[in-house]
Design an enzyme around this catalytic site. Structure first.
Site, PDB file in Angstrom:
ATOM      1  N   ASP A  21     106.683   2.555  67.294  1.00 28.49           N
ATOM      2  CA  ASP A  21     107.406   1.350  66.881  1.00 28.49           C
ATOM      3  C   ASP A  21     108.400   0.924  67.965  1.00 28.49           C
ATOM      4  OD1 ASP A  21     108.032  -0.737  65.204  1.00 28.49           O
ATOM      5  OD2 ASP A  21     109.333   0.435  63.893  1.00 28.49           O
ATOM      6  N   ARG A  34     107.068 -10.521  73.300  1.00 27.02           N
ATOM      7  CA  ARG A  34     106.689  -9.294  72.599  1.00 27.02           C
ATOM      8  C   ARG A  34     105.481  -8.599  73.236  1.00 27.02           C
ATOM      9  NH1 ARG A  34     108.727  -8.335  67.666  1.00 27.02           N
ATOM     10  NH2 ARG A  34     106.832  -7.210  67.102  1.00 27.02           N
ATOM     11  N   ASN A  69     100.368  -5.538  59.526  1.00 26.83           N
ATOM     12  CA  ASN A  69     100.509  -6.227  60.818  1.00 26.83           C
ATOM     13  C   ASN A  69      99.589  -7.447  60.915  1.00 26.83           C
ATOM     14  OD1 ASN A  69     101.017  -3.129  62.685  1.00 26.83           O
ATOM     15  ND2 ASN A  69     102.549  -4.529  61.836  1.00 26.83           N
ATOM     16  N   GLU A 205     106.351  17.487  58.972  1.00 24.28           N
ATOM     17  CA  GLU A 205     107.726  17.406  59.461  1.00 24.28           C
ATOM     18  C   GLU A 205     107.878  16.027  60.094  1.00 24.28           C
ATOM     19  OE1 GLU A 205     110.108  19.682  59.117  1.00 24.28           O
ATOM     20  OE2 GLU A 205     108.681  20.919  58.000  1.00 24.28           O
TER      21      GLU A 205
HETATM   22  C1  IPE Z   1     104.421   0.276  61.709  1.00 25.36           C
HETATM   23  O1  IPE Z   1     105.317  -0.513  62.416  1.00 25.36           O
HETATM   24  C2  IPE Z   1     103.022   0.000  62.175  1.00 25.36           C
HETATM   25  C3  IPE Z   1     102.709   0.431  63.528  1.00 25.36           C
HETATM   26  C4  IPE Z   1     103.476   1.118  64.321  1.00 25.36           C
HETATM   27  C5  IPE Z   1     101.394   0.068  63.995  1.00 25.36           C
HETATM   28  P1  IPE Z   1     105.861  -1.883  61.837  1.00 25.36           P
HETATM   29  O2  IPE Z   1     106.789  -2.436  62.839  1.00 25.36           O
HETATM   30  O3  IPE Z   1     104.737  -2.743  61.417  1.00 25.36           O
HETATM   31  O4  IPE Z   1     106.631  -1.383  60.523  1.00 25.36           O
HETATM   32  P2  IPE Z   1     107.759  -2.085  59.667  1.00 25.36           P
HETATM   33  O5  IPE Z   1     107.251  -3.445  59.327  1.00 25.36           O
HETATM   34  O6  IPE Z   1     108.987  -2.149  60.498  1.00 25.36           O
HETATM   35  O7  IPE Z   1     107.925  -1.184  58.479  1.00 25.36           O
HETATM   36  C1  IPE Z   2     104.828  -1.841  68.020  1.00 26.13           C
HETATM   37  O1  IPE Z   2     106.132  -2.153  67.739  1.00 26.13           O
HETATM   38  C2  IPE Z   2     104.026  -1.437  66.869  1.00 26.13           C
HETATM   39  C3  IPE Z   2     103.027  -2.408  66.401  1.00 26.13           C
HETATM   40  C4  IPE Z   2     103.090  -2.848  65.161  1.00 26.13           C
HETATM   41  C5  IPE Z   2     101.945  -2.849  67.243  1.00 26.13           C
HETATM   42  P1  IPE Z   2     106.568  -3.509  67.036  1.00 26.13           P
HETATM   43  O2  IPE Z   2     105.705  -4.616  67.497  1.00 26.13           O
HETATM   44  O3  IPE Z   2     106.609  -3.293  65.566  1.00 26.13           O
HETATM   45  O4  IPE Z   2     108.031  -3.685  67.604  1.00 26.13           O
HETATM   46  P2  IPE Z   2     109.340  -4.090  66.810  1.00 26.13           P
HETATM   47  O5  IPE Z   2     109.441  -3.177  65.636  1.00 26.13           O
HETATM   48  O6  IPE Z   2     109.163  -5.523  66.403  1.00 26.13           O
HETATM   49  O7  IPE Z   2     110.455  -3.894  67.776  1.00 26.13           O
HETATM   50 MG    MG Z   3     108.030  -2.607  64.325  1.00 29.46          MG
END
Ligand code: IPE
Ligand code: IPE
Ligand code: MG
Length: 254
Positions: A21, A34, A69, A205
């Site tokens: 994330d 992004r 997503n 964990e």
């Molecule tokens: C979880 O991340 C999904 C992936 C890492 C692919 P998100 O960014 O989608 O999760 P939320 O929306 O913050 O919970």
């Molecule tokens: C990558 O991080 C994980 C995917 C969902 C592809 P994010 O795209 O969720 O990044 P943040 O959470 O918006 O910073």
């Molecule tokens: Mg995210």
């Protein structure tokens, strides 16, 4: 080579799953789009996965794209799918050389055709590789996976079976070929699972790093492993019971 003692090496997780994330925030803090974050995230995938296999962790699972997503802007989604295709194309040689088998969990039908084909081709080409196991969670949602498992179980047994146990049921999940994750790492400081491996994580964990995924490199990964090796996994038992046992084995009925 890495900062791990022989004792650490004996207690390594067998299966590490990562919720990658923070790519978006990483890019934003640099004033970039992004997708720039996602691109750097993919670079980091290579380095962390290589490190895991080099250290001797046989199963690595990466949460790359969740069912939720799908609600992101089209441009971001197609960018991610292109990055996935590029990654698979570029990494095939390494996967073959290092004997890495690729698997995917999630509903691949919800991916654009070019991405689905790239995933399926790589799965097919690497399926005889036995040493290391890389699983990508793509258009994956744990609730959807569970519903689908219930449906196929009901179809198969015609609703007649009444002594369902976990061992049988877990064979209907998409992770049937994988051990449960021992360690789940989430980057970017969020303390949630976001629909990832909800049942499989029963005794995992959890390690949360404040770093955004593109910054969560080898050193941070090894620190997470080290932290894991110092934990006591009790599986419902008391600490005293474990002190008398030689290893932290799963209970027989798990
Ligand atoms: C979880 O991340 C999904 C992936 C890492 C692919 P998100 O960014 O989608 O999760 P939320 O929306 O913050 O919970
Ligand atoms: C990558 O991080 C994980 C995917 C969902 C592809 P994010 O795209 O969720 O990044 P943040 O959470 O918006 O910073
Ligand atoms: Mg995210």
């Amino acid at each position: 080579m890495y900062d791990l003692t022989p004792e650490d090496l004996e207690r390594l997780p067998r299966h590490v799953a990562v919720i990658m994330d923070g790519n978006g925030r990483w890019a934003r803090s640099r004033g970039k789009p992004r997708l720039f974050g996602h691109r750097n995230g993919v670079e980091n995938v290579k380095s962390v996965v290589n490190t895991a296999f080099e250290i001797g962790i046989p199963y690595v699972t990466l949460y790359a794209f969740s069912t939720e997503n799908q609600n992101r802007p089209g441009e971001e989604k197609s960018g991610l799918m292109r990055l996935l295709q590029e990654f698979l194309k570029r990494e095939l040689k390494t996967m073959m050389g290092d004997e890495v088998r690729l698997r995917a969990i999630g509903d691949l039908n919800g991916l654009p055709e070019f991405a689905r084909n790239a995933v399926m081709e790589t799965i097919e080409k690497t399926k005889a590789n036995k040493k290391w196991n890389l699983t990508l969670a793509l258009n994956y949602g744990s609730r959807q996976e569970i519903l689908q498992a219930v449906q196929s179980y009901a179809r198969k047994t015609n609703g007649m079976e009444d002594d369902l146990n976990w061992e049988t049921f877990s064979n209907y999940l998409q992770t049937r070929e994988l051990p449960d994750p021992d360690l789940i790492i989430r980057t970017s400081g969020e303390f949630r699972l976001s629909n990832f491996l909800l049942l499989q994580a029963a005794y995992a964990e959890i390690f949360v790093s404040p770093l955004h995924w593109p910054d969560f490199g080898k050193v941070a990964f090894v620190d997470a492993l080290k932290n894991y090796t110092h934990r006591e996994r009790r599986f419902g038992k008391t600490g005293d019971q474990l002190a008398t046992a030689s290893t932290n084995l799963l209970p027989e009925n798990s």
